[in-house]
Design a protein around this motif. Sequence first.
Motif, short mmCIF file in Angstrom:
data_model
loop_
_atom_site.label_atom_id
_atom_site.label_comp_id
_atom_site.label_asym_id
_atom_site.label_seq_id
_atom_site.Cartn_x
_atom_site.Cartn_y
_atom_site.Cartn_z
N PRO A 230 25.62 35.44 41.07
CA PRO A 230 24.87 35.76 39.85
C PRO A 230 25.70 36.42 38.77
N TYR A 231 26.96 36.76 39.06
CA TYR A 231 27.76 37.54 38.13
C TYR A 231 28.88 36.75 37.45
N ILE A 232 29.32 35.67 38.06
CA ILE A 232 30.43 34.90 37.50
C ILE A 232 30.02 33.43 37.41
N PRO A 233 30.02 32.85 36.22
CA PRO A 233 29.64 31.44 36.08
C PRO A 233 30.61 30.52 36.82
N ALA A 234 30.07 29.52 37.49
CA ALA A 234 30.92 28.59 38.25
C ALA A 234 31.93 27.90 37.34
N GLY A 235 31.59 27.69 36.07
CA GLY A 235 32.51 27.02 35.16
C GLY A 235 33.78 27.80 34.90
N ALA A 236 33.78 29.09 35.23
CA ALA A 236 34.99 29.90 35.02
C ALA A 236 36.13 29.47 35.93
N TYR A 237 35.84 28.69 36.96
CA TYR A 237 36.89 28.24 37.89
C TYR A 237 37.47 26.88 37.49
N ASP A 238 36.93 26.26 36.44
CA ASP A 238 37.32 24.89 36.11
C ASP A 238 38.79 24.76 35.75
#
Length: 287
Positions: A230-238
Amino acid sequence: MQVNSETGFESRFAANGGVKLHYTAAGSGPPIVFLHGFPDHGLGWRRQIEALQGRFRVLAPDLRGFGRSDSPQGHASYALMPCLIEDVLAVLAAEGISQASVVGHDWGGMIAWWLAMRVPQAVRRLVLLSAPHPRHYLRAINDPANAGTIDYIRRFQGVAGAILPTPEELASWVADEAERQALAEALRRSHPDAMLGYYRANIPLGKVPDIGPLPLVRVPTLVMFGADDPYIPAGAYDGTFREVDNVTSVVAIPGAGHFIHHQAAGFVSREVEGWVTRPPSSFRPLG
């Protein structure tokens, strides 16, 4: 040094200048350093320490400001460069080693990324949990689409001492009662303004500028995150693969949230062990 007769865990101290750093150590063999995040402490890695101490020298510090480590005053004392990176090097020096595999969760992951970029000779293998590359983490903070996910960061950058929940509330994410009480006790030892210093020293207020060119990470890198974080958007790993010049794996764990070292403890321990024991030849491209 104190040794727990039941677990075999050693309680040790290192020093970075005038800052005393407590760390837990166990086992013998190739070294692995585990760096916790917020709100946690070194023994938050208990399950990984227990799983790996039979084959490795496992080191898990309380980051400065947390647990039994010192809490120097001033937000500048919690800057990634050079303070937090130098703390890790101080723990390695206390153990008489110059290189280790490094595993980091949350803020510990940010420290691990910067250590691998700025002191590459100190890092043998890199494992990140719930910690995107710093460039893409800052970009995610800037993205208005993520405002609901990362608004806690702006709250943490507010007035000192006015926004942190109680230690018991901060520890409520831990399911096991004994481990939850141990974390609450560690957080009672921790300094609230020091813990918030991580957010104030390393994330600019207002619009976050792009951090510009950074050295590529040159070691094999494993990134794991919970699909329901809930704290880090999955897109940040792209953008992870563009930041590493070596074999890289990014793994989403279904049904897990932010604290995957607890929520998927066995899986995380096995993945860490597998990553750090793979022979170097298996990381080199063919041809």
